[in-house]
Write a protein that holds these residues in place. Sequence first.
Motif: not given
Length: 416
Positions: A103, A165-166, A169
């Motif tokens: 991230t 994924h992610g 958000d």
Amino acid sequence: MEPDVTDHIIAPVPTPAPAFAPAPTTATAAVAAAAASAPVPSRPARLSRRRLLQGTAALGGVIAFGTAVSASSTPAFAATVSQPDIISTNDWGASAPQGSLPTLTRRPTHLVIHHTTHVNSDDFSVAAAEEVARLIQRNHMTNGWADTGQQFTIARGGQMLEGRHGSLDAVVDGTRFIEGAHAYGFNDQSVGIEVDGMYTNDVPTDAQWSSLVHLSAFICQRYGLDVDRIIAHRDVPGAQTLCCGDAFYGKLSALRDEVASALANGVDGGSGASGDYPTVRLGDEGDAVRRVQVTLDVIGHDPGAADGVFGPATEKALREYQSSLGTGVDGIAGPRTWGALATHHAAGSTVSSGDSGTEVEYLQRGLKASSGVDLATDGHFGDQTEAAVSAYQKARGLTVDGVAGGKTWAALKHAQ
């Protein structure tokens, strides 16, 4: 371990790069200028992600690009672009990542557009869209990547799906992004959208185009990207690839123009559609009907083709859905049914003033759909959202506290 977190892996047999030099565009020149002083080290021959998606010969090699491109100043947008209806990794049945997904706690500088080079299927169903998402993930993970390479995918029917994924958000948050594996040497600077299909001679479907405009505008708004930061894969510094296909590439200027218009005028509702939630019933036609059909299909009630025609199959599916809620069954999508559809994917977590994110976005949509309140669906729980929650609670005979807790969510999600 994902090799270099790039969109290429070491190939056992070198694949020669095609002799290709795209005509310079404003976007290409802007990116290239920022990279002009960057050294270009040699790299081993690599297998293109296009080959991983297609299962055939690679379209081209790449040259490494190792210098970050500076971010543009955050533009001021005149209107709100609501969060599109994006099918999450959980909803399309993604496998768990095989490794860590970095991230990056900053905004990307560019949005990179790709095509998958899959055959242009005539199956526009949600089931087909979800199968494409699973196929891409299987291919990428089989070749050693931690997860799907791109952050988002747009299927032939216009369905938007979370890839890595992610990513959903992260873009809603707007201050971070999940590093992908879609544009070698540029993954730590960009978010990628794969548009399913081969667009060398053809262009994306109308549904894909509408969704691409909406999703691109949403990403640009959340990350503060100007439209000149929307580029094709072939525009990435050092890339030698024909992606996103010549016909599609010829429409990139039009894409930037339409995204600019969306940022100036706003886009509401899901899948690029109007944000209105009109009552629809047997015999009705239009985009509102299509949105009902798409949502019913996603949650497991088959309405037939998502063609915008409210026929017997759609009525049957809607009745089944209403029955599952334990509410009145009439086969009509009115305010309370719309509210349930709009909040179906919400986790139902308690949210209150000052909160932000996907749950707040779902809450705002549900309130707007069920109550007709003029409410921004921007994912930020401010005074306007608190007032709308309080009004909804009062109308439903709930404790009025302006906090969306379990009972408020239950009323929305069960069409009470």
